[in-house]
Enzyme design. Sequence first.
Site, PDB file in Angstrom:
ATOM      1  N   GLU A 150       1.652   9.823   1.798  1.00 26.27           N
ATOM      2  CA  GLU A 150       2.988  10.394   1.593  1.00 26.27           C
ATOM      3  C   GLU A 150       3.670   9.753   0.398  1.00 26.27           C
ATOM      4  O   GLU A 150       3.252   8.712  -0.098  1.00 26.27           O
ATOM      5  CB  GLU A 150       3.842  10.222   2.847  1.00 26.27           C
ATOM      6  N   GLY A 171       1.807   3.128   0.442  1.00 31.97           N
ATOM      7  CA  GLY A 171       1.795   4.530   0.838  1.00 31.97           C
ATOM      8  C   GLY A 171       0.837   5.320  -0.036  1.00 31.97           C
ATOM      9  O   GLY A 171      -0.158   4.790  -0.535  1.00 31.97           O
ATOM     10  N   GLU A 172       1.131   6.611  -0.198  1.00 25.34           N
ATOM     11  CA  GLU A 172       0.340   7.517  -1.035  1.00 25.34           C
ATOM     12  C   GLU A 172      -1.052   7.802  -0.458  1.00 25.34           C
ATOM     13  O   GLU A 172      -1.818   8.555  -1.054  1.00 25.34           O
ATOM     14  CB  GLU A 172       0.160   6.982  -2.462  1.00 25.34           C
ATOM     15  N   GLY A 173      -1.429   7.189   0.650  1.00 27.51           N
ATOM     16  CA  GLY A 173      -2.793   7.304   1.148  1.00 27.51           C
ATOM     17  C   GLY A 173      -3.715   6.238   0.606  1.00 27.51           C
ATOM     18  O   GLY A 173      -4.939   6.308   0.800  1.00 27.51           O
TER      19      GLY A 173
END
Length: 347
Positions: free
Chosen positions: A168, A309-311
Site C-alpha cells: 500500500e 510499506g509498498e509491499g
Amino acid sequence: MNQQTIDVQALTEQVQDKIDNKTKPRGALGDLETLAMKLCLIQQTLDPQLVAPTIIVFAADHGLAREAVSAYPREVSAQMAFNILAGGAGINVLSRQHGIEVLLVDAGIDWPEDKPEGVIDHWMGPGTASCLDGDAMDAATVEACLQAGAAVVNDKVDPACTILGFGELGIGNTSSASLLMNALTDISLVDCIGPGTGLVGEGLLKKIEILTTVKESHATPQDAYEALAMFGGFEIAQMTGAMLEAYRTGKVLMVDGFVASAAFLVASKIEPGVLDNAIFCHQSGEPGHARLLNYLNATPLLNLSMRLGEGTGCAVAYPIIESAVTFLRDMASFAEAGVSTGEPENQ
C-alpha cells in the site's frame, strides 16, 4: 474454496512423507518445511508452483492526513506514486531483484495534475473524508472498493499467477490501520498506534490524541464493513477485496506489513478461511504490527525492523518462499541418493 473437496488429512500425510524422506534429518529445514506444507495445502498438490509472482500496491489519500497524524505532508502520496511508476521506489528495486511484477492501483490519490499513465484506475475520489468529522466513506463506496479490488485480481493480474503480494501507499494510512485494528480486536487503541512515517515525542502524542478523539466520536462498528466505512482508506478497502478474491481463486497471499495486515484483518472477519492461504512476510517496525500478528496467530517469515510499506516485505521474503518450493522439488530423497534413513548416533 474447493479445499473441502479433497482429503486434507491424506494430502497432509503425503506431503509430510515427502518432506521427511528428503536427504536430511527430520525437521532439519525448520520453518521451510512448515512453509512447504502450507504451499502444498493451498495448491492441493505435492508439487507446488510459484508462477508469475506479482505484488499489487494500492494507493490512496486520507482526509485524516490533513491533521497532525504523519511526519510527511499529504502530497507525498502522489509523489511516491509517480516514483513507483518511474521504477525508482523501494518496491520496484526489490521486486526487480527477484523477478516480481509490480502493479500500482489508484484507489483514490489526490493528484496535483493529470493522472499518469501506467496506473490501474479504480479512483474513488481525491482521498477519503476525514474520519475526525464523520465516516471516511459510505457503505456504497465500501462495496465499490471491495468489487474494484476483486476486479484487479481477475482483470489485471496474469491469469497464470499463483502467488500475489499486497502492499500500500498513502500518507495517513497507519492511522486508519490503527483504528481498524482497535475496532476489530480487543487490543487498546494506544497499543495499536505507532510512529507511522516517523512521528516521535510530541508528534506521536498528538497522533494518539487525534485518533482517540476519532474513536470517541464513533459508535462501535457492528461488523467489518461498517469498520471500513468509518475508518478505512480506499486503498485498504480495495486491498481487502483483492485479498478475498485471491483466496477465492486459490492463490497464495503474501501479506506485507502493518497496513496490509490491517486489510487482511478485515478480510479475515469477512471470510475466516483466508487465513489458510496467507503467508505473513515480515514483522513491521510499527509496534502495533506485532500485536496484530499475535492476534491472528501468525508467524512472520522475517523481522528486519522494516516499515516502508509498498509491499517491500513481500519482495524481500519471496526468495524464502521460493526456497521452500525448491527443496521440496529438487532435493533428493533417501532412496534416490542411496542414503541410509537411520538417524545419526549423536543426534
